[in-house]
Design an enzyme around this catalytic site. Structure first.
Site, short mmCIF file in Angstrom:
data_model
loop_
_atom_site.label_atom_id
_atom_site.label_comp_id
_atom_site.label_asym_id
_atom_site.label_seq_id
_atom_site.Cartn_x
_atom_site.Cartn_y
_atom_site.Cartn_z
N GLU A 63 0.81 -1.22 0.00
CA GLU A 63 0.00 0.00 0.00
C GLU A 63 0.84 1.27 0.00
O GLU A 63 0.46 2.27 -0.62
CB GLU A 63 -0.96 -0.01 1.20
CG GLU A 63 -2.05 -1.07 1.12
CD GLU A 63 -1.55 -2.46 1.47
OE1 GLU A 63 -0.42 -2.58 2.00
OE2 GLU A 63 -2.27 -3.45 1.23
N HIS A 132 -10.89 -5.46 8.99
CA HIS A 132 -11.71 -5.18 7.81
C HIS A 132 -12.83 -4.18 8.09
O HIS A 132 -13.70 -3.98 7.24
CB HIS A 132 -12.35 -6.47 7.28
CG HIS A 132 -11.39 -7.42 6.65
ND1 HIS A 132 -10.53 -8.19 7.40
CD2 HIS A 132 -11.13 -7.72 5.36
CE1 HIS A 132 -9.80 -8.94 6.58
NE2 HIS A 132 -10.14 -8.67 5.34
#
Lengths: 329, 357
Positions: A63, A132
Site C-alpha cells: 500500500e 476489515h
C-alpha cells in the site's frame, strides 16, 4: 446531460470512474485486484477491459508503494485514483499520505499539486473479521492538506467521486462498505459541488441528528421511528468531513436547538468530538441541551458476533435524543 | 521466472576506472569517459566541495539551522546529475543538495529548507528536481511514479533516485524497487553507501553481500562502483540511464563512498567511529585523484567555485521577513473557510501587537 439509472453505490462508483476515465485520459486507476477481478467489491469492474492495462492495472501488494507511486504520477501530469482494499490495510501507506500526499503542495508553495484520490472501503456492519471494519476517518481528517469525504447515497457516491477526481487537491474517499449494495435511482452527470457541503437529508423541528457515511441511514431510520412517536428529527449528512461545512451544520442546529452526533468510530478524540466542539463554540446560546454523541465504544473493532453491540443503532440514537433535556420529561 | 540470475548480480569488486592515486586502472573492462567529460566533472567537483564547506561554515555562523554535508561524496553527487538529460528527473535526499545544484537549482534556494525560510526553496518543475526528501526512502516510490507516468505517455524521461545505505532498510526502498521492476519503470536507483546511518555502521544495517546484491531479489540488475571515482560513476550511471531510456527497465547502483564529516553539524562522530577510519578515506578523495589524473590548470574552476560560494553567502546572509499569510496559502488549492478564519485571526493578533508596541 443527466441520466437516471437504478444502481447500487458500488455501481455508481464504477460509473463515476468510467465517466472520469472517458472524459480525461490522465485519469488512471490502480491498486490490488482492481484489474481483471474488478476489485474485491467490484467497484473497478470492467475498467481494464474497457480502457486497457495502462489505465487500470493491478499492482504489487504494497500500500505504501501504491500511494507513493501515485504521488509521483500526480507530480507528472496524471490523476491517479488508487484503491486501498480495506480500511485497516491502508495503514502501511500512512507515512506516504501524511508526509507527502498531504504536504506536497504546502512544501513547494503551491508549485506541486497532487490531484489524486485514495479510495478506502471503510467502517463495519458487514460481519467482517478483524482488520476489515475500521472507521479510520479521524486519522485523515486530523491531517491538514487532505480532503476527506464519505457518501451515504449512491447519487452522492457518483457526484463526490467525480468531483474528487477533478479536484486539484488530494482526496481521501471513504466508502461505507455496508452501503455498497444499497440500490437507488441515481442521477448520472454533472451535479452541484458536494465537497465541503453538508446536506439536510430530512427536515425536522425538534432536534438535529448529525451523521456521515454509514451512520446516515441509521439516523434517517431513527428519525422515521421518532416521527411515529411524535418527535420531529432533522438529519444532516456531512458528506464532506474536510472541508467541514460549519454553515449548514450550525444553521441546522440553531433551527432545532438540540443535536445528537452519530458515528461508528470510537468517540474519543474523534470526528464526532470535533463536531460537538465546533457546534458548541458557534451555537452555544441556541442550544437547549448539551450535544450528545452516539459512537462506537473506545475499543478495537469487535468480532462479527459482537458488532451489533458496538455499532450505533436506532435505539441508542433515540435514547440519546430522549436525554436532550426536554421540558416535558 | 528464470533460474539464471547471474546477469543481475554486481561485479565482485566495485568498478574503478581511476584509482585513488590518480592512475587509470588497467583492464577495467570499460572505457574512460573522454577528457572533456572529466574536465567538466572536475570543475563541478571543485564547486561542490566549496559549497559543502561553505554551507558547513554558514551553520557555525548561525545562517543555517543545520547542514548534512556530502563532503567526500561529491563524485556521486556530480555524476548523478551529469548523466541526466534536461527532461529527466532527480530525486534527492537531504544530503544531496550539491546534486540538486549541479542540476541547476540555485544554491540559495537549495538551502532554503535548512535556512528555515520554507520547506522547499525551488520550483521542482524548473529543473526537474524533486524536493529534498527527509523521511528515508519515501521519495523512491515517487520516482517510480514519475517514471511510469512518463513511460505511459511515451516520453523518454529517466529518473535518478538517490538514497543512502540506511535508507535501504526502509520498506519504501523495497516497495519502490519492486514496483519499478514490475512496471519496468525507467529509474536508476543510486545508493550512496557512506558506511554510516548517523551512528549506525553498515554491518548493523544489512547482512547482504553488498547493497547492489539487493537488486537480484527484484529482478533488477545491480552494480557496484567506486563512489569516489567520478569516471567510474559517469560510466556506470551513464550506461544505466541509457539502458533505462531504451526501455531496459530499472537498475540499482551502489556507490562505495564515505561520509567524511559528522551526520550534520549537530552530530558528534567521535562517539561512534575512530578518526583513523576517517583518515584512511582522505587518501581516496574524489577530487585529488581526478586532479592527479587530469593534470590541468584548475584556476578557472577554483575562481568559479569562489563565485558560487560568494553567491551562497550573500543569499543566506539576506534575511527574508516571514509572511504570515504564507502559512495558509498553500495548504489547499483554495483556503477552506476555516483556514480563512484562522488567517484573519492571526492577522488581527499581529496588528494588535504592532499597535501596542
Amino acid at each position: 446531460m443527466t441520466r437516471h439509472e437504478k444502481l447500487s453505490m458500488a455501481q455508481a462508483l464504477n460509473r463515476a470512474l468510467r465517466d472520469a476515465m472517458t472524459d480525461d485520459p490522465s485519469v488512471v486507476v490502480f491498486g490490488e485486484d482492481v484489474g481483471p477481478l474488478g476489485g474485491v467489491f467490484r467497484v473497478t469492474d470492467g475498467l481494464t477491459a474497457e480502457f486497457g492495462e495502462d489505465r487500470c492495472f493491478d499492482t504489487p501488494l504494497a500500500e505504501s508503494g501504491i500511494v507513493g507511486v501515485a504521488v509521483g504520477m500526480a507530480m507528472n501530469g496524471m490523476r491517479p485514483v488508487v484503491e486501498m482494499q480495506f480500511d485497516a490495510f491502508a495503514y502501511p501507506a500512512f507515512e506516504q499520505i501524511v508526509s507527502h500526499v498531504a504536504k506536497m503542495r504546502n512544501r513547494t508553495r503551491g508549485q506541486v499539486a497532487l490531484p489524486m484520490v485514495i479510495r478506502i472501503p471503510y467502517a463495519g456492519g458487514i460481519g467482517g473479521v478483524e482488520h476489515h471494519c475500521d472507521s479510520s476517518e479521524a486519522y485523515y481528517a486530523h491531517t491538514p492538506g487532505l480532503h476527506v469525504v464519505t457518501p451515504s447515497t449512491a447519487t452522492d457516491a457518483y457526484g463526490l467521486l467525480r468531483e474528487a477526481i477533478a479536484s486539484p487537491d488530494p482526496v481521501v474517499f471513504l466508502e461505507p462498505k455496508k452501503l455498497y449494495w444499497s440500490k437507488e435511482e441515481v442521477e448520472l452527470g454533472p451535479q452541484p459541488p458536494a465537497i465541503g457541503r453538508a446536506v439536510v437529508r430530512r427536515e425536522g423541528t425538534d432536534a438535529t441528528l448529525i451523521a456521515y457515511g454509514p451512520s446516515v441511514p441509521v439516523a434517517l431510520e431513527a428519525a422515521e421511528v421518532a416521527d411515529r412517536e411524535g418527535r420531529s428529527l432533522q438529519v444532516v449528512d456531512l458528506r464532506s468531513i474536510v472541508p467541514f461545512d460549519d454553515e449548514t451544520v450550525c444553521a441546522a442546529v440553531r433551527s432545532t436547538g438540540r443535536a445528537v452526533v452519530v458515528a461508528e468510530a470510537a468517540g474519543f478524540a474523534s470526528v464526532s468530538s470535533e463536531i460537538v466542539a465546533r457546534v458548541t463554540e458557534r451555537c452555544f446560546h441556541s442550544l437547549a441541551a448539551p450535544i450528545r454523541r452516539v459512537t462506537g465504544f473506545d475499543i478495537p473493532y469487535p468480532p462479527p458476533k459482537y458488532e451489533h453491540l458496538h455499532l450505533p443503532g436506532v435505539d441508542r440514537v433515540l435514547d440519546a435524543v430522549d436525554d436532550l433535556q426536554w421540558e416535558d420529561s | 521466472m528464470t533460474g539464471d540470475a547471474d546477469h543481475l548480480l554486481p561485479s565482485d569488486t566495485p568498478v574503478t576506472l581511476i584509482d585513488a592515486h590518480g592512475h587509470p586502472v588497467a583492464d577495467a573492462g570499460r572505457a574512460l569517459p573522454d577528457d572533456a567529460a572529466l574536465r567538466r566533472a572536475l570543475a563541478s567537483l571543485i564547486t561542490a566541495r566549496r559549497l559543502n564547506d561553505q554551507a558547513y561554515a554558514l551553520v557555525r555562523q548561525g545562517r543555517l539551522a543545520v547542514y548534512p554535508s556530502s563532503h567526500g561524496q561529491e563524485a556521486c553527487q556530480i555524476a548523478a546529475a551529469q548523466v541526466l538529460d534536461e527532461g529527466d528527473w532527480l530525486f534527492p535526499t537531504y544530503r544531496d543538495t550539491v546534486a540538486a545544484v549541479e542540476r541547476g537549482v540555485d544554491p540559495v534556494e537549495a538551502l532554503t529548507l535548512l535556512k528555515g525560510d520554507w520547506h522547499c526553496g525551488w520550483d521542482p518543475y524548473e529543473h526537474r528536481v524533486a524536493p529534498h526528501a527527509t523521511p528515508l526512502a519515501t521519495q523512491l516510490p515517487h520516482a517510480v511514479g514519475v517514471a511510469h507516468a512518463a513511460r505511459l505517455r511515451g516520453e523518454p524521461t529517466v529518473v535518478m533516485a538517490l538514497c543512502g545505505d540506511g535508507g535501504t532498510s526502509e520498506g519504501d526502498f523495497h516497495e519502490a524497487l519492486n514496483f519499478a521492476a514490475v512496471l519496468r519503470a525507467p529509474v536508476v536507483f543510486l545508493i550512496q553507501n557512506n558506511e554510516y546511518a548517523i551512528s549506525v555502521p553498515l554491518a548493523r544495517q544489512t547482512a547482504a553481500p553488498s547493497l547492489a546484491h539487493k537488486g537480484v531479489g527484484y529482478g533488477i540488475p545491480g552494480e557496484r562502483v567506486d563512489g569516489n571515482d567520478v569516471a567510474a560513476l559517469l560510466s556506470v550511471l551513464g550506461e544505466a540511464v541509457a539502458r533505462a531510456r531504451a526501455g531496459g527497465g530499472p537498475q540499482l547502483v551502489e556507490a562505495h563512498t564515505y561520509r567524511m564529516q559528522a551526520h550534520t553539524n549537530a552530530d558528534d562522530a567521535t562517539r561512534y567511529r575512530a578518526s583513523a577510519d576517517v583518515e584512511a578515506w582522505v587518501g581516496r578523495d574524489p577530487i585529488t585523484r581526478l586532479s592527479v589524473y587530469l593534470q590541468i590548470d584548475e584556476s578557472d574552476f577554483r575562481a568559479r567555485a569562489e563565485r558560487v560560494a560568494e553567491h551562497l553567502r550573500d543569499g543566506l546572509n539576506r534575511d527574508v521577513e516571514p509572511d504570515p499569510a504564507r502559512l495558509f496559502a498553500h495548504v489547499y488549492d483554495r483556503p477552506t473557510t476555516q483556514l480563512q478564519e484562522q488567517a484573519a485571526r492571526l492577522a488581527d493578533e499581529l496588528s494588535r501587537e504592532v499597535a501596542s508596541r
